[in-house]
Design a protein around this motif. Sequence first.
Motif, PDB file in Angstrom:
ATOM      1  N   TYR A 100      11.055   3.584  -1.957  1.00  0.00           N
ATOM      2  CA  TYR A 100       9.754   4.277  -2.666  1.00  0.00           C
ATOM      3  C   TYR A 100      10.093   5.644  -2.719  1.00  0.00           C
ATOM      4  CZ  TYR A 100       7.761  -0.256  -1.670  1.00  0.00           C
ATOM      5  OH  TYR A 100       7.497  -1.548  -1.644  1.00  0.00           O
ATOM      6  N   MET A 106       5.709   6.151  -7.164  1.00  0.00           N
ATOM      7  CA  MET A 106       4.072   6.092  -7.207  1.00  0.00           C
ATOM      8  C   MET A 106       3.415   7.279  -7.016  1.00  0.00           C
ATOM      9  SD  MET A 106       3.636   3.185  -3.962  1.00  0.00           S
ATOM     10  CE  MET A 106       3.459   1.255  -4.521  1.00  0.00           C
ATOM     11  N   ILE A 142       2.218  -6.525   0.700  1.00  0.00           N
ATOM     12  CA  ILE A 142       1.773  -7.666  -0.206  1.00  0.00           C
ATOM     13  C   ILE A 142       2.990  -8.090  -1.122  1.00  0.00           C
ATOM     14  CG2 ILE A 142       0.458  -7.814  -2.359  1.00  0.00           C
ATOM     15  CD1 ILE A 142      -1.635  -5.817  -1.042  1.00  0.00           C
ATOM     16  N   GLN A 143       3.974  -7.360  -1.447  1.00  0.00           N
ATOM     17  CA  GLN A 143       5.112  -7.663  -2.210  1.00  0.00           C
ATOM     18  C   GLN A 143       5.817  -8.834  -1.519  1.00  0.00           C
ATOM     19  OE1 GLN A 143       5.429  -6.718  -5.690  1.00  0.00           O
ATOM     20  NE2 GLN A 143       3.262  -6.018  -5.128  1.00  0.00           N
ATOM     21  N   LYS A 156      -0.750   3.345   2.324  1.00  0.00           N
ATOM     22  CA  LYS A 156      -0.698   2.677   0.820  1.00  0.00           C
ATOM     23  C   LYS A 156       0.558   2.000   0.548  1.00  0.00           C
ATOM     24  CE  LYS A 156      -4.425   5.383  -0.945  1.00  0.00           C
ATOM     25  NZ  LYS A 156      -4.771   6.599  -1.941  1.00  0.00           N
ATOM     26  N   ILE A 157       1.809   2.709   0.692  1.00  0.00           N
ATOM     27  CA  ILE A 157       3.021   2.335   0.689  1.00  0.00           C
ATOM     28  C   ILE A 157       3.259   0.834   1.591  1.00  0.00           C
ATOM     29  CG2 ILE A 157       5.338   2.463   0.796  1.00  0.00           C
ATOM     30  CD1 ILE A 157       4.672   5.400  -0.626  1.00  0.00           C
ATOM     31  N   LYS A 209       1.029  -1.105   2.917  1.00  0.00           N
ATOM     32  CA  LYS A 209       0.146  -2.128   2.469  1.00  0.00           C
ATOM     33  C   LYS A 209       0.729  -3.046   1.206  1.00  0.00           C
ATOM     34  CE  LYS A 209      -4.137  -0.558   4.218  1.00  0.00           C
ATOM     35  NZ  LYS A 209      -5.542  -0.326   3.703  1.00  0.00           N
ATOM     36  N   TYR A 210       1.183  -2.052   0.208  1.00  0.00           N
ATOM     37  CA  TYR A 210       1.831  -2.345  -1.014  1.00  0.00           C
ATOM     38  C   TYR A 210       3.118  -3.343  -0.817  1.00  0.00           C
ATOM     39  CZ  TYR A 210       4.519  -2.541  -5.725  1.00  0.00           C
ATOM     40  OH  TYR A 210       4.911  -2.850  -6.669  1.00  0.00           O
ATOM     41  N   ASN A 211       3.923  -2.781  -0.046  1.00  0.00           N
ATOM     42  CA  ASN A 211       5.095  -3.467   0.484  1.00  0.00           C
ATOM     43  C   ASN A 211       4.946  -4.828   1.189  1.00  0.00           C
ATOM     44  OD1 ASN A 211       8.356  -3.174   0.603  1.00  0.00           O
ATOM     45  ND2 ASN A 211       7.761  -3.633   2.773  1.00  0.00           N
TER      46      ASN A 211
END
Length: 123
Positions: A77, A99, A118-119, A111-112, A114-116
């Motif tokens: 990222y 991002m 979820i992915q 945030k990254i 959490k995003y990772n």
Amino acid sequence: MAEAGKSSRYKVAVASSDGTQVNQHYGRADKFFIYEIDDEEGYDFVEERSVQPVCMEGSHLLPLMEKSTAQFCDCRYVAAARIGSGAGASLTARGIIGMELPGSIEEAILKIWKYNRIQGLFT
């Protein structure tokens, strides 16, 4: 090439002028702070990476953009206050997720993370 959600350890490059805030436009930043995130254990600062800014009053030369994004091929990222469409496309072509996350570096990393996570549910 990096893929979201594939590993619990990955690097993030953050465009920052002071090491505390995500406050630089990708193309205008002259340094990035590199962090390694471990999804299970947290994150650590790895290094400060000096780069040559690629934004020249709104225009970009493709070879410079490609050289710029190549400097982050070890990162999954890149976080910046702003990422233009050209830089975003160049990062994406390398498998790096760009991002726009202005604010504190700590909030951006959360945030990254959490995003990772979820992915990872979809892979």
